[in-house]
Design a protein around this motif. Sequence first.
Motif, short mmCIF file in Angstrom:
data_model
loop_
_atom_site.label_atom_id
_atom_site.label_comp_id
_atom_site.label_asym_id
_atom_site.label_seq_id
_atom_site.Cartn_x
_atom_site.Cartn_y
_atom_site.Cartn_z
N GLY A 119 22.68 35.23 20.06
CA GLY A 119 22.89 33.91 20.66
C GLY A 119 22.77 32.77 19.68
O GLY A 119 22.56 31.63 20.08
N ILE A 120 22.91 33.08 18.37
CA ILE A 120 22.78 32.04 17.35
C ILE A 120 24.16 31.57 16.91
O ILE A 120 25.16 32.25 17.15
CB ILE A 120 21.96 32.54 16.14
CG1 ILE A 120 22.71 33.68 15.40
CG2 ILE A 120 20.58 33.03 16.60
CD1 ILE A 120 22.02 34.14 14.13
N PRO A 121 24.25 30.43 16.25
CA PRO A 121 25.56 29.92 15.81
C PRO A 121 26.23 30.86 14.80
O PRO A 121 25.56 31.66 14.15
CB PRO A 121 25.22 28.58 15.15
CG PRO A 121 23.94 28.16 15.77
CD PRO A 121 23.18 29.44 16.00
N PRO A 122 27.53 30.74 14.65
CA PRO A 122 28.24 31.62 13.72
C PRO A 122 27.96 31.31 12.26
O PRO A 122 27.98 32.21 11.42
CB PRO A 122 29.71 31.40 14.05
CG PRO A 122 29.75 30.06 14.71
CD PRO A 122 28.46 29.92 15.44
N ASN A 123 27.70 30.06 11.94
CA ASN A 123 27.57 29.66 10.54
C ASN A 123 26.38 28.74 10.34
O ASN A 123 25.87 28.14 11.28
CB ASN A 123 28.84 28.95 10.05
CG ASN A 123 30.06 29.84 10.12
OD1 ASN A 123 30.06 30.92 9.55
ND2 ASN A 123 31.09 29.38 10.81
N CYS A 124 25.99 28.63 9.08
CA CYS A 124 24.97 27.65 8.71
C CYS A 124 25.29 27.10 7.34
O CYS A 124 26.09 26.20 7.19
CB CYS A 124 23.58 28.28 8.75
SG CYS A 124 22.25 27.13 8.32
N SER A 174 28.89 35.92 14.79
CA SER A 174 28.02 35.23 13.86
C SER A 174 28.12 35.75 12.44
O SER A 174 27.91 36.94 12.18
CB SER A 174 26.56 35.32 14.33
OG SER A 174 25.71 34.63 13.43
N GLN A 175 28.44 34.86 11.53
CA GLN A 175 28.37 35.10 10.09
C GLN A 175 26.93 35.00 9.62
O GLN A 175 26.46 35.78 8.78
CB GLN A 175 29.23 34.05 9.38
CG GLN A 175 29.12 34.02 7.88
CD GLN A 175 30.20 34.83 7.23
OE1 GLN A 175 31.01 35.45 7.90
NE2 GLN A 175 30.21 34.84 5.91
#
Length: 570
Positions: free
Chosen positions: A151-156, A220-221
């Motif tokens: 459930g985390i974003p794909p990129n940072c 997610s990457q």
Amino acid sequence: LTTATPSCPPSGPLLPRPRSLSTSPFLQGAFTNLTNTLNTALAEEIGAGWHIPNTSFSLAFITHDDPSPNHPTWEFHHRGSANPRGVAAVDGESQYLIGSTSKLLSDVLVEKAGVDAKRRMTEWVPELAKGESKIRWEEITFGELRQHLAGIPPNCESGFSEYYYLLEFFERLGFPHLTPADFPECGIIGLNGDCTREQTLQRVLDLYPVAPVNQRVVYSQLSFTLISYAMNASLGKNYSELLEEYVTKPLAMTSTRPSPGDDSKAVIPPVENSWGSDYGDNAPGGGLVSTTNDLARLVHSILNYAIFDTEAAVKRWLKPTSETTSPTTSVGRPWEIIRSPTVIPRQMTDIYSKSGGAYGYGSHLSIVDQYGVGFVVLKAGPPTVEYIMIDTLLSTILPAVEEETRLQAQKYAGAFASPANTTAVQANFTIDEGPGLRLGGLTRNGSDIVAGIEGIWPYTALGVGGNLSTDNLRLYPAGIYEKSTYTPAGSNKSIPVIFEDWRLNFDAVPNEGVKSDLPSSGVMNDFCVSWQMIDWVYYGGEPIDRFVYVLDEKTNELVGLEIPFLRASL
């Protein structure tokens, strides 16, 4: 219950995997047609769907019993005429950026390294437990990250989600004006440099959750960057060292590594691209370079169930772990799984894929385990071309594989009878337009056993209800094999054989034939019952759905058929 076609065959092979596909006339014809069609498209005699001078690509088809696992069964390569740099001629050793197909190799690494999927990320990356974060990191394990369920974003810090170089375009479209100070201090393409590990983890703590853990799949990457941090902490080596130790060296994938690659082997397109970039901590999720020959070795190892220590481990890996809202798309570790009802119209075909994109590059790797075949597409040039190409490969080659599969399975069809000096048992099987083998008839001493199975159904299939139609009973391979010795009928000499289990599939609909005035939308008519009926009814210690073909171990020719519940050898 009467069904014209089977509603719920078992998953997996519906006929035994074909052998020696490299010599199949069906496949040779498909290869010739495909090669001619591609050349016609490259000559611009038909529409290709992409800008031909700017596009280079490599295509490969791999089978589980390739004579040379280091090379594909069939391959096709093309170098775009506008390419200013890189190799003069593209072949199986030419390097491409493979983008997110890197995740597949990283997941192989995680599996082979034996990392406990249930370990929480905060145990290995304690920075995630510090400070206040809207994401509940203490609930997230290796497993959720691998399955895109964190459930985390794909990129940072990758910068893939920030488009600073398009800032003026955004503003012309009505977005508010921004200054460089409005962007993060690192990881933004066109603005600043890469983030350090410490900067990445600090930014991670500031991210918004996309969904609760395990509620839905979110690509997610970032997951694979965090996995690499955890593996470094648990195994004491960096990602490049671990990839070589567990994946590329054992598989002899000599040209696969984190970017930058080798310019002398590179396919470099004449469009904007990221060849030569150092992806740093983003390499596990999208920064590897590879070749079709290297990826063919990977595919071959998967198809032969040799990629991990046991066949069971490979088959567990080749399973969905979550669903999307589409009945034809599910997600694995980290597979993108297509369940196609169209590529082979008589059946659903499960295609386990991993696609990837880097700036100026695209890739696609697919496994069709039920046939023991795989596909690789590598592309340098404009976007979306790889999707056209993989569709073309699947649509051209898989029907030919199916035809060869059905041809080789003809040995299982036909009329079978017990020896003259034994109880008279007769069985008949055909290969028609449906999947698997159709049971055309089964008798014992003149009694119709098929009608008998239909007769006992209401009294034995407790909890299912409905009626069983026996006009379309089908047999499918169970994937269970046993080596032994066997004395064929009419012979007094035993030979080494393989006993090959098949199972009769009982298709039924729970509410069929039940009359009720209560409201109904037919929901339960879509429920697959057959998986609950396997090995369900026994007669004298033997399941009535089990049939055993006997194959000569040396020649693979059929030498007999055992029907244990009838105590019959045919």
